[in-house]
Design a protein around this motif. Sequence first.
Motif, PDB file in Angstrom:
ATOM      1  N   ASN A  79      -1.494   7.160  -5.693  1.00 47.91           N
ATOM      2  CA  ASN A  79      -2.542   6.923  -4.711  1.00 47.91           C
ATOM      3  C   ASN A  79      -2.163   7.679  -3.440  1.00 47.91           C
ATOM      4  O   ASN A  79      -1.410   8.660  -3.502  1.00 47.91           O
ATOM      5  N   HIS A  80      -2.625   7.213  -2.295  1.00 46.65           N
ATOM      6  CA  HIS A  80      -2.263   7.828  -1.011  1.00 46.65           C
ATOM      7  C   HIS A  80      -1.819   6.728  -0.049  1.00 46.65           C
ATOM      8  O   HIS A  80      -2.116   6.776   1.146  1.00 46.65           O
ATOM      9  N   ILE A  81      -1.098   5.753  -0.574  1.00 48.17           N
ATOM     10  CA  ILE A  81      -0.744   4.558   0.197  1.00 48.17           C
ATOM     11  C   ILE A  81       0.330   4.870   1.232  1.00 48.17           C
ATOM     12  O   ILE A  81       1.424   5.324   0.899  1.00 48.17           O
ATOM     13  N   LYS A  82       0.000   4.613   2.490  1.00 47.46           N
ATOM     14  CA  LYS A  82       0.942   4.791   3.590  1.00 47.46           C
ATOM     15  C   LYS A  82       1.543   3.458   4.024  1.00 47.46           C
ATOM     16  O   LYS A  82       2.655   3.407   4.537  1.00 47.46           O
ATOM     17  N   ASP A  83       0.783   2.377   3.842  1.00 48.80           N
ATOM     18  CA  ASP A  83       1.211   1.052   4.262  1.00 48.80           C
ATOM     19  C   ASP A  83       0.972   0.070   3.113  1.00 48.80           C
ATOM     20  O   ASP A  83      -0.169  -0.178   2.731  1.00 48.80           O
ATOM     21  N   ALA A  84       2.060  -0.460   2.569  1.00 56.34           N
ATOM     22  CA  ALA A  84       1.947  -1.380   1.434  1.00 56.34           C
ATOM     23  C   ALA A  84       2.329  -2.807   1.808  1.00 56.34           C
ATOM     24  O   ALA A  84       2.534  -3.644   0.930  1.00 56.34           O
ATOM     25  N   ASP A  85       2.398  -3.124   3.103  1.00 53.62           N
ATOM     26  CA  ASP A  85       2.852  -4.448   3.516  1.00 53.62           C
ATOM     27  C   ASP A  85       1.876  -5.559   3.127  1.00 53.62           C
ATOM     28  O   ASP A  85       2.244  -6.733   3.103  1.00 53.62           O
ATOM     29  N   GLY A  86       0.639  -5.202   2.778  1.00 56.52           N
ATOM     30  CA  GLY A  86      -0.302  -6.203   2.286  1.00 56.52           C
ATOM     31  C   GLY A  86       0.148  -6.849   1.000  1.00 56.52           C
ATOM     32  O   GLY A  86      -0.346  -7.922   0.612  1.00 56.52           O
ATOM     33  N   ILE A  87       1.142  -6.240   0.346  1.00 57.72           N
ATOM     34  CA  ILE A  87       1.690  -6.780  -0.892  1.00 57.72           C
ATOM     35  C   ILE A  87       2.382  -8.127  -0.664  1.00 57.72           C
ATOM     36  O   ILE A  87       2.681  -8.859  -1.610  1.00 57.72           O
ATOM     37  N   GLU A 102       2.711   7.712  -0.159  1.00 57.68           N
ATOM     38  CA  GLU A 102       3.125   8.293   1.120  1.00 57.68           C
ATOM     39  C   GLU A 102       3.840   7.262   1.992  1.00 57.68           C
ATOM     40  O   GLU A 102       3.725   7.267   3.213  1.00 57.68           O
ATOM     41  N   LEU A 103       4.610   6.391   1.350  1.00 57.91           N
ATOM     42  CA  LEU A 103       5.307   5.324   2.061  1.00 57.91           C
ATOM     43  C   LEU A 103       6.452   5.872   2.909  1.00 57.91           C
ATOM     44  O   LEU A 103       7.220   6.715   2.463  1.00 57.91           O
ATOM     45  N   GLU A 104       6.581   5.339   4.120  1.00 60.39           N
ATOM     46  CA  GLU A 104       7.667   5.735   5.008  1.00 60.39           C
ATOM     47  C   GLU A 104       8.689   4.622   5.176  1.00 60.39           C
ATOM     48  O   GLU A 104       9.732   4.833   5.795  1.00 60.39           O
ATOM     49  N   HIS A 105       8.411   3.431   4.632  1.00 65.41           N
ATOM     50  CA  HIS A 105       9.385   2.343   4.673  1.00 65.41           C
ATOM     51  C   HIS A 105       9.208   1.447   3.457  1.00 65.41           C
ATOM     52  O   HIS A 105       8.161   1.451   2.805  1.00 65.41           O
ATOM     53  N   ILE A 106      10.245   0.686   3.144  1.00 70.07           N
ATOM     54  CA  ILE A 106      10.200  -0.254   2.030  1.00 70.07           C
ATOM     55  C   ILE A 106       9.162  -1.328   2.341  1.00 70.07           C
ATOM     56  O   ILE A 106       9.152  -1.890   3.444  1.00 70.07           O
ATOM     57  N   PRO A 107       8.271  -1.642   1.408  1.00 71.13           N
ATOM     58  CA  PRO A 107       7.273  -2.692   1.668  1.00 71.13           C
ATOM     59  C   PRO A 107       7.928  -4.037   1.943  1.00 71.13           C
ATOM     60  O   PRO A 107       9.035  -4.326   1.463  1.00 71.13           O
ATOM     61  N   VAL A 108       7.240  -4.874   2.709  1.00 73.95           N
ATOM     62  CA  VAL A 108       7.705  -6.234   2.975  1.00 73.95           C
ATOM     63  C   VAL A 108       7.136  -7.151   1.904  1.00 73.95           C
ATOM     64  O   VAL A 108       5.921  -7.243   1.737  1.00 73.95           O
ATOM     65  N   PHE A 109       8.022  -7.843   1.181  1.00 75.40           N
ATOM     66  CA  PHE A 109       7.597  -8.697   0.085  1.00 75.40           C
ATOM     67  C   PHE A 109       7.633 -10.171   0.483  1.00 75.40           C
ATOM     68  O   PHE A 109       8.400 -10.575   1.361  1.00 75.40           O
ATOM     69  N   ASN A 110       6.787 -10.950  -0.177  1.00 76.73           N
ATOM     70  CA  ASN A 110       6.815 -12.400  -0.012  1.00 76.73           C
ATOM     71  C   ASN A 110       8.182 -12.932  -0.417  1.00 76.73           C
ATOM     72  O   ASN A 110       8.812 -12.415  -1.339  1.00 76.73           O
ATOM     73  N   ILE A 111       8.647 -13.993   0.231  1.00 83.32           N
ATOM     74  CA  ILE A 111       9.981 -14.522  -0.049  1.00 83.32           C
ATOM     75  C   ILE A 111      10.121 -14.940  -1.509  1.00 83.32           C
ATOM     76  O   ILE A 111      11.185 -14.804  -2.115  1.00 83.32           O
ATOM     77  N   SER A 112       9.031 -15.416  -2.116  1.00 83.80           N
ATOM     78  CA  SER A 112       9.084 -15.791  -3.535  1.00 83.80           C
ATOM     79  C   SER A 112       9.247 -14.561  -4.418  1.00 83.80           C
ATOM     80  O   SER A 112      10.011 -14.578  -5.391  1.00 83.80           O
ATOM     81  N   SER A 113       8.549 -13.487  -4.086  1.00 81.44           N
ATOM     82  CA  SER A 113       8.691 -12.242  -4.848  1.00 81.44           C
ATOM     83  C   SER A 113      10.055 -11.599  -4.618  1.00 81.44           C
ATOM     84  O   SER A 113      10.558 -10.877  -5.487  1.00 81.44           O
ATOM     85  N   CYS A 114      10.656 -11.850  -3.467  1.00 83.06           N
ATOM     86  CA  CYS A 114      12.010 -11.356  -3.220  1.00 83.06           C
ATOM     87  C   CYS A 114      12.986 -11.922  -4.251  1.00 83.06           C
ATOM     88  O   CYS A 114      13.966 -11.282  -4.616  1.00 83.06           O
ATOM     89  N   ARG A 115      12.693 -13.117  -4.730  1.00 88.25           N
ATOM     90  CA  ARG A 115      13.554 -13.750  -5.735  1.00 88.25           C
ATOM     91  C   ARG A 115      13.193 -13.323  -7.156  1.00 88.25           C
ATOM     92  O   ARG A 115      14.052 -13.303  -8.036  1.00 88.25           O
ATOM     93  N   SER A 116      11.925 -12.993  -7.396  1.00 88.98           N
ATOM     94  CA  SER A 116      11.479 -12.716  -8.764  1.00 88.98           C
ATOM     95  C   SER A 116      11.441 -11.231  -9.124  1.00 88.98           C
ATOM     96  O   SER A 116      11.540 -10.878 -10.295  1.00 88.98           O
ATOM     97  N   LEU A 117      11.315 -10.352  -8.134  1.00 89.00           N
ATOM     98  CA  LEU A 117      11.146  -8.925  -8.415  1.00 89.00           C
ATOM     99  C   LEU A 117      12.422  -8.339  -9.034  1.00 89.00           C
ATOM    100  O   LEU A 117      13.503  -8.444  -8.453  1.00 89.00           O
ATOM    101  N   SER A 118      12.285  -7.708 -10.199  1.00 89.46           N
ATOM    102  CA  SER A 118      13.446  -7.130 -10.873  1.00 89.46           C
ATOM    103  C   SER A 118      13.383  -5.603 -10.966  1.00 89.46           C
ATOM    104  O   SER A 118      14.413  -4.952 -11.113  1.00 89.46           O
TER     105      SER A 118
END
Length: 271
Positions: A79-87, A102-118
């Motif tokens: 895609n052409h995603i510059k901001d993925a913080d809506g995730i 086109e991301l310039e920083h690591i997206p901010v994830f929900n605290i629950s997804s921080c535990r589940s994302l592999s």
Amino acid sequence: MPLHLIIGFDCLSAQLKVLICFRSIYLLKEIFGQSLNSEKGPYTWPELKELNLSCNYLTSLDQSLKNIPNVEILHLSQNHIKDADGIQVLKNLIFVNLNYNELEHIPVFNISSCRSLSKLYLKNNMLEDLEGIDCLFNLEELDVSNNLLSSYHVLNPLDKLKALKVLTLEGNPLYFHSHHQILVASYINQDALMNGFQLNGKTLLPTQAMDLPVEDVDGTGILINIFLSGTQQMSSLIGHVNCSEGPCGLMNFIRKSFLSGEMSVTLPSHQ
């Protein structure tokens, strides 16, 4: 085909488990932010587990994602995603593919997804650092190849990722350093390093850490030679290392001692 032309599509929202849509979406709210065929409010998609919107025209992720609360697998590559913080509204993610954006920083994830994302794939973006990656406590695979990572100190957050098994850094400026594998090893959590850790498709052995060439402080990649003046200094050095950490502990101690100015060094001569 645009989704609003599909008769009865709204009726599927309560039962669809997988949704794949290519080359037709400009905004997420086109699908999840409104009822397509009526003036009713947006539908929720309680059964949707996998969403694939690769090869579309998205530039950001909006709050309509809250209407797909149970998505676990998310494909948003090309895609052409510059901001993925809506995730951040998604709480059950286990797999995210944001390659070729086109991301310039690591997206901010929900605290629950921080535990589940592999698994997190961020290949071919514009990342200059990995700030925030240390929040992904159970991350096992990370692909940040073909980004703009140029200095090894930006890998510092990786030390927090005890579950990390696979890391891909190919195509970044730092990848072309002649001692790339050894330098990366000094930033990997020792527990991860001891469990068959793979770097750029190859298993990285803990013993590779023993011949560590340390970077200079400003990160330009000039190698230095470490000289310990006599057996007393060597004994003092070993006495400060936690032996249970093995070669990784010694490696990290040397690197940190140099950067803090506690260890004397000489630069190699150039002729």
